[in-house]
Design a protein around this motif. Structure first.
Motif, PDB file in Angstrom:
ATOM      1  N   GLY A   1       0.811  -1.210   0.000  1.00  0.00           N
ATOM      2  CA  GLY A   1       0.000   0.000   0.000  1.00  0.00           C
ATOM      3  C   GLY A   1       0.840   1.253   0.000  1.00  0.00           C
ATOM      4  O   GLY A   1       0.383   2.319  -0.375  1.00  0.00           O
ATOM      5  N   GLU A   2       2.058   1.151   0.468  1.00  0.00           N
ATOM      6  CA  GLU A   2       2.974   2.295   0.509  1.00  0.00           C
ATOM      7  C   GLU A   2       4.369   1.714   0.724  1.00  0.00           C
ATOM      8  O   GLU A   2       4.529   0.509   0.968  1.00  0.00           O
ATOM      9  CB  GLU A   2       2.617   3.218   1.675  1.00  0.00           C
ATOM     10  N   ARG A   3       5.361   2.582   0.653  1.00  0.00           N
ATOM     11  CA  ARG A   3       6.737   2.141   0.843  1.00  0.00           C
ATOM     12  C   ARG A   3       6.903   1.548   2.252  1.00  0.00           C
ATOM     13  O   ARG A   3       6.459   2.129   3.241  1.00  0.00           O
ATOM     14  CB  ARG A   3       7.670   3.349   0.675  1.00  0.00           C
TER      15      ARG A   3
ATOM     16  N   ASP B   1       7.407  -7.469   2.089  1.00  0.00           N
ATOM     17  CA  ASP B   1       6.869  -6.298   1.397  1.00  0.00           C
ATOM     18  C   ASP B   1       6.405  -6.774   0.023  1.00  0.00           C
ATOM     19  O   ASP B   1       7.016  -7.675  -0.561  1.00  0.00           O
ATOM     20  CB  ASP B   1       8.006  -5.272   1.260  1.00  0.00           C
ATOM     21  N   HIS B   2       5.346  -6.234  -0.495  1.00  0.00           N
ATOM     22  CA  HIS B   2       4.972  -6.534  -1.879  1.00  0.00           C
ATOM     23  C   HIS B   2       4.279  -5.334  -2.496  1.00  0.00           C
ATOM     24  O   HIS B   2       3.716  -4.490  -1.804  1.00  0.00           O
ATOM     25  CB  HIS B   2       4.193  -7.839  -2.025  1.00  0.00           C
TER      26      HIS B   2
ATOM     27  N   GLN C   1      -1.110  -2.406  -7.257  1.00  0.00           N
ATOM     28  CA  GLN C   1      -1.941  -1.206  -7.382  1.00  0.00           C
ATOM     29  C   GLN C   1      -3.403  -1.594  -7.570  1.00  0.00           C
ATOM     30  O   GLN C   1      -3.687  -2.719  -7.993  1.00  0.00           O
ATOM     31  CB  GLN C   1      -1.572  -0.417  -8.636  1.00  0.00           C
ATOM     32  N   THR C   2      -4.282  -0.642  -7.357  1.00  0.00           N
ATOM     33  CA  THR C   2      -5.700  -0.860  -7.636  1.00  0.00           C
ATOM     34  C   THR C   2      -5.868  -1.403  -9.059  1.00  0.00           C
ATOM     35  O   THR C   2      -6.676  -2.299  -9.300  1.00  0.00           O
ATOM     36  CB  THR C   2      -6.467   0.474  -7.504  1.00  0.00           C
TER      37      THR C   2
ATOM     38  N   ASP D   1       4.910   4.643 -11.000  1.00  0.00           N
ATOM     39  CA  ASP D   1       5.968   4.577  -9.993  1.00  0.00           C
ATOM     40  C   ASP D   1       7.320   4.620 -10.692  1.00  0.00           C
ATOM     41  O   ASP D   1       7.452   4.177 -11.838  1.00  0.00           O
ATOM     42  CB  ASP D   1       5.860   3.279  -9.176  1.00  0.00           C
TER      43      ASP D   1
ATOM     44  N   ARG E   1       6.543   8.262  -6.866  1.00  0.00           N
ATOM     45  CA  ARG E   1       5.539   8.355  -7.930  1.00  0.00           C
ATOM     46  C   ARG E   1       6.044   9.334  -8.983  1.00  0.00           C
ATOM     47  O   ARG E   1       6.756  10.288  -8.658  1.00  0.00           O
ATOM     48  CB  ARG E   1       4.205   8.880  -7.377  1.00  0.00           C
TER      49      ARG E   1
ATOM     50  N   ASN F   1       0.541   9.144  -1.086  1.00  0.00           N
ATOM     51  CA  ASN F   1       0.118   8.005  -0.314  1.00  0.00           C
ATOM     52  C   ASN F   1       0.116   8.365   1.172  1.00  0.00           C
ATOM     53  O   ASN F   1       1.167   8.526   1.774  1.00  0.00           O
ATOM     54  CB  ASN F   1       1.099   6.868  -0.598  1.00  0.00           C
TER      55      ASN F   1
ATOM     56  N   ARG G   1      -4.401   6.036  -1.079  1.00  0.00           N
ATOM     57  CA  ARG G   1      -3.948   6.714  -2.294  1.00  0.00           C
ATOM     58  C   ARG G   1      -4.814   7.940  -2.556  1.00  0.00           C
ATOM     59  O   ARG G   1      -6.029   7.824  -2.666  1.00  0.00           O
ATOM     60  CB  ARG G   1      -4.049   5.715  -3.441  1.00  0.00           C
TER      61      ARG G   1
HETATM   62  P1  AMP Z   1      -3.298   1.635  -4.500  1.00  0.00           P
HETATM   63  O1  AMP Z   1      -3.782   1.674  -5.890  1.00  0.00           O
HETATM   64  O2  AMP Z   1      -4.116   2.436  -3.563  1.00  0.00           O
HETATM   65  O3  AMP Z   1      -3.035   0.240  -4.016  1.00  0.00           O
HETATM   66  O4  AMP Z   1      -1.890   2.373  -4.528  1.00  0.00           O
HETATM   67  C1  AMP Z   1      -0.882   1.898  -5.366  1.00  0.00           C
HETATM   68  C2  AMP Z   1       0.347   2.720  -5.194  1.00  0.00           C
HETATM   69  O5  AMP Z   1       0.787   2.661  -3.830  1.00  0.00           O
HETATM   70  C3  AMP Z   1       1.512   2.193  -6.001  1.00  0.00           C
HETATM   71  O6  AMP Z   1       1.485   2.629  -7.330  1.00  0.00           O
HETATM   72  C4  AMP Z   1       2.682   2.748  -5.215  1.00  0.00           C
HETATM   73  O7  AMP Z   1       2.894   4.102  -5.498  1.00  0.00           O
HETATM   74  C5  AMP Z   1       2.209   2.600  -3.785  1.00  0.00           C
HETATM   75  N1  AMP Z   1       2.610   1.296  -3.242  1.00  0.00           N
HETATM   76  C6  AMP Z   1       1.842   0.210  -3.081  1.00  0.00           C
HETATM   77  N2  AMP Z   1       2.560  -0.796  -2.540  1.00  0.00           N
HETATM   78  C7  AMP Z   1       3.813  -0.340  -2.376  1.00  0.00           C
HETATM   79  C8  AMP Z   1       5.031  -0.906  -1.871  1.00  0.00           C
HETATM   80  N3  AMP Z   1       5.074  -2.141  -1.411  1.00  0.00           N
HETATM   81  N4  AMP Z   1       6.133  -0.119  -1.873  1.00  0.00           N
HETATM   82  C9  AMP Z   1       6.103   1.151  -2.328  1.00  0.00           C
HETATM   83  N5  AMP Z   1       4.982   1.735  -2.804  1.00  0.00           N
HETATM   84  C10 AMP Z   1       3.847   1.014  -2.817  1.00  0.00           C
END
Ligand code: AMP
Ligand code: COA
Length: 632
Positions: free
Chosen positions: A365-367, A386-387, A390-391, A478, A493, A499, A504
């Protein structure tokens, strides 16, 4: 088989790979072909197969003897409620609601908006729509009327299913007035609403338009599952883009189920029957994929948790839920662990909770900042994976495929590309760069099953947002690098998406709201690094000539305006009136320069800046807001 074997087998013959995975799904008409190239970079998966999402997630498990197994464990510290719903009970509830919707005319292809908190009825509503082939669109409860209205106008739903309220620590959030406000604002008028009344705050109903959840279903004939084409959308989920208009990500039925099923064992390493917990919200993609559809299609028990990592009642909640329900796999956002760490840095509250059943913890969901990852690992004694996804993709792009082969963890990297995803780092001209070099992260087309084929009502925007910049690739938005071992690192981004606490958000959308303030001539919103929420939005507004009201009054109005129009989830609390904004000589606002200043980073004065003196003014303004946090 090793990860490398599986990845290679997909690369060698993607069709055969996905047709093989498709065997885990029950079809009314099985597919004989996987991929269809429709031209102009449009691809479809399993177009000729026919199936039903709800059948695969519910009915088939009952038929296979899992009827008495828990499908959903509802654990709600905010209401002091716990409940278990078996697969047989879930089938019954879903079929009944679907039957009532059908009786009021909801059918295949109709849209239904769901505006509900973390209660089992939300999953029931989603599955009931899927049962009929109706397309649901869940709107997160932290969004206000205006955002809901925008989604109603774009999705043009026949019905809205909502709850009377949600519960945030210390307050109830009355959803019904927000829904009524949205229905007033929206041009499209849904035919009816179904309201799930919660005892914490019951809603007033409008005769003839609003139906109470239970009364609505009384006497309804249970509905059977309607088979749909593989490409039929199971849902549309709106997500933030660069402008204020959210993007409606379309999720095709067949690819969604095939990919989610594959991920449950290969990535998350759970077997059918085991308990899986994603501590997210059904309003986000993580909730769609890993609270509802993924665990259920795979025959797992999913935990539906209505609470927060801290304050409901304290920072032991995660450990309590994991221990009490025998959770095998836990998924959350790094910010949630930062919240726990802040309250219980030594992990004292883990004491007395037996988390021995837990295999691993997944973050997305984020870094995932290394401090948080290392802390969580030390406290829990479990692997932390960590993984990254995106939506738009609906399931992990890059992950550690622990159920297949646990790869060595490199802290700071979400690990390696999953089968289906050919991930590349590209330079400005669209050429892949050498390992270790930074660039835009893109995925070679076609994207795998489950990912978005288009945007709802906006095929041109789909093309422009994702496909136009690098022909032959999907642009993720990204930036980052891939090291020599194939591990990806996400750095930033490349657009105006930020985020905040794993949510997001679009700075462009916030700018649109600020620009609507009568005293604001122009404005800019940037994301500033925040120790707790990862990022926070920070706004700068320049006033219209002649306005000389106190600045703090206008700043407070701007903050209130964003909360009122976008919602509390925007977490917009930092706002400053400034005389002017840094711009290029051609008048473009230098947002990245402002973000660098706010983060206290060293930066090079842009050669194109029209007046370098503004930099000091912005630096001073940021300081009054308490940033950069490091004081740098
Ligand atoms: P969402 O669509 O709300 O899941 O957000 C997706 C965005 O969140 C990605 O394009 C990244 O910018 C950020 N994001 C999601 N997972 C990660 C992660 N494990 N590490 C870094 N950024 C992430
Ligand atoms: N309905 C109504 N309001 C909501 C809401 C909802 N579903 N979710 C959040 N809000 C409100 C909050 O109450 C808060 O309001 P406030 O300004 O009055 O305090 C505001 O929106 C901001 O919420 P948030 O940024 O989430 O902050 P928080 O302090 O309430 O919680 C965390 C912080 C870290 C505990 C929480 O964000 C969290 O658990 N995050 C995990 C994120 C996640 O699940 N991401 C999905 C990908 S895994």
């Amino acid at each position: 088989m090793t990860y490398a074997d599986v990845y290679q087998s997909w690369k060698t013959d993607p069709e055969a790979f996905w047709l093989e995975q498709a065997r885990a799904i029950d079809w009314d008409e099985p597919p004989t072909r996987a991929l269809y190239d429709r031209g102009h970079h449009v691809f479809e998966w399993f177009a000729e197969g026919r199936l039903n999402t709800c059948y695969n997630c519910v009915d088939r498990h009952v038929e296979a003897g899992r009827g008495e197994q828990a499908a959903i464990i509802y654990d709600s510290p905010v209401t002091g409620t716990k409940a278990t719903i078996t697969y047989a009970e879930l089938q019954d509830r879903v079929a009944r609601l679907a039957g009532a919707l059908k009786a009021r005319g909801v059918e295949k292809g109709d849209r239904v908006i769901i505006y509900m908190p973390m209660v089992p009825e939300t999953a029931v509503a989603m599955l009931a729509c899927a049962r009929l082939g109706a397309i649901h669109s869940v709107v997160f409860g932290g969004f206000a009327s205006h955002e809901l209205a925008v989604r109603i106008d774009d999705a043009t739903p026949k019905a809205v299913i909502a709850a009377s309220c949600g519960i945030e620590p210390g307050r109830t959030v009355a959803y019904k007035p927000l829904l009524d406000g949205a229905l007033d604002q929206a041009t499209h008028k849904p035919e009816f609403t179904v309201i799930f009344q919660r005892p914490e705050e019951e809603a007033g109903l409008t005769e003839g338009r609003d139906f109470e959840w239970h009364a609505f279903q009384e006497g309804a004939e249970p509905a059977t599952c309607v088979p749909v084409e593989g490409t039929h959308p199971v849902y549309v989920l709106y997500t933030s883009g660069t402008t204020g208009a959210p993007k409606g990500v379309v999720r095709p039925t067949a690819g969604h189920l095939v990919a989610l099923y594959w991920s449950m064992k290969n990535i998350y390493n759970v077997d059918p029957g085991e308990v899986f917990w994603a501590a997210s919200d059904v309003g986000w993609v993580v909730g769609h994929s890993y609270i509802v559809y993924g665990p259920l299609v795979h025959g797992n028990t999913t935990v539906l948790f209505e609470g927060k990592p801290v304050g409901t009642p304290d920072a032991s909640t995660f450990w309590r839920v994991i221990a009490e329900h025998g959770v095998r796999n836990f998924f959350t956002a790094p910010t949630a662990f930062r919240a726990v760490k802040r309250e219980d840095p030594k992990g004292a509250l883990l004491e007395g909770h037996d988390i021995s059943k837990l295999r691993a913890i997944y973050l997305a969901g984020e870094r995932a900042d290394p401090d948080t990852v290392e802390w969580a690992q030390e406290i829990s004694g479990k692997p932390i994976y960590d993984h990254w996804w995106q939506t738009e993709t609906g399931w992990p792009i890059v992950a550690n495929p622990a159920g297949l082969e646990a790869m060595p963890v490199k802290v700071g990297s979400p690990s390696v590309a999953m089968p289906g995803y050919d991930v590349q780092v590209l330079d400005e001209g669209g050429t892949p760069v050498a390992p270790g070099n930074l660039g835009a992260i893109a995925i070679r087309l076609p994207l795998p099953p489950g990912t978005l084929p288009t945007l709802w009502n906006a095929p041109e925007r789909f093309h422009k947002s994702y496909l136009a910049r690098f022909p032959g690739y999907y642009e993720t938005g990204d930036a980052g690098l891939i090291d020599k071992d194939g591990y990806l690192y996400i750095m930033a981004r490349t657009d105006d998406v930020i985020n905040v606490a794993g949510h997001r958000l679009s700075t462009g959308a916030m700018e649109e709201v600020l620009a609507g303030h009568p005293d604001v001539a122009e404005c800019a919103v940037i994301g500033v690094a925040d120790d707790f929420k990862g990022q926070l939005p920070m706004g700068f507004v320049c006033l219209t000539k002649g306005v000389n009201r106190p600045h703090d009054e206008i700043e407070a109005e701007c903050v209130a305006r964003v909360r009122q129009q976008i919602g509390p989830v925007a977490a917009f609390k930092l706002c400053k009136v400034v005389d002017r904004l840094p711009k290029t000589r051609s008048g473009k606002i230098l947002r990245r320069t402002m973000a660098n200043l706010a983060d206290g980073q060293d930066f090079k004065m842009p050669a194109t800046i029209d007046d370098p003196a503004i930099v000091d003014e912005i630096r001073a303004a940021v300081k009054t807001l308490g940033y950069p946090q490091s004081g740098g």
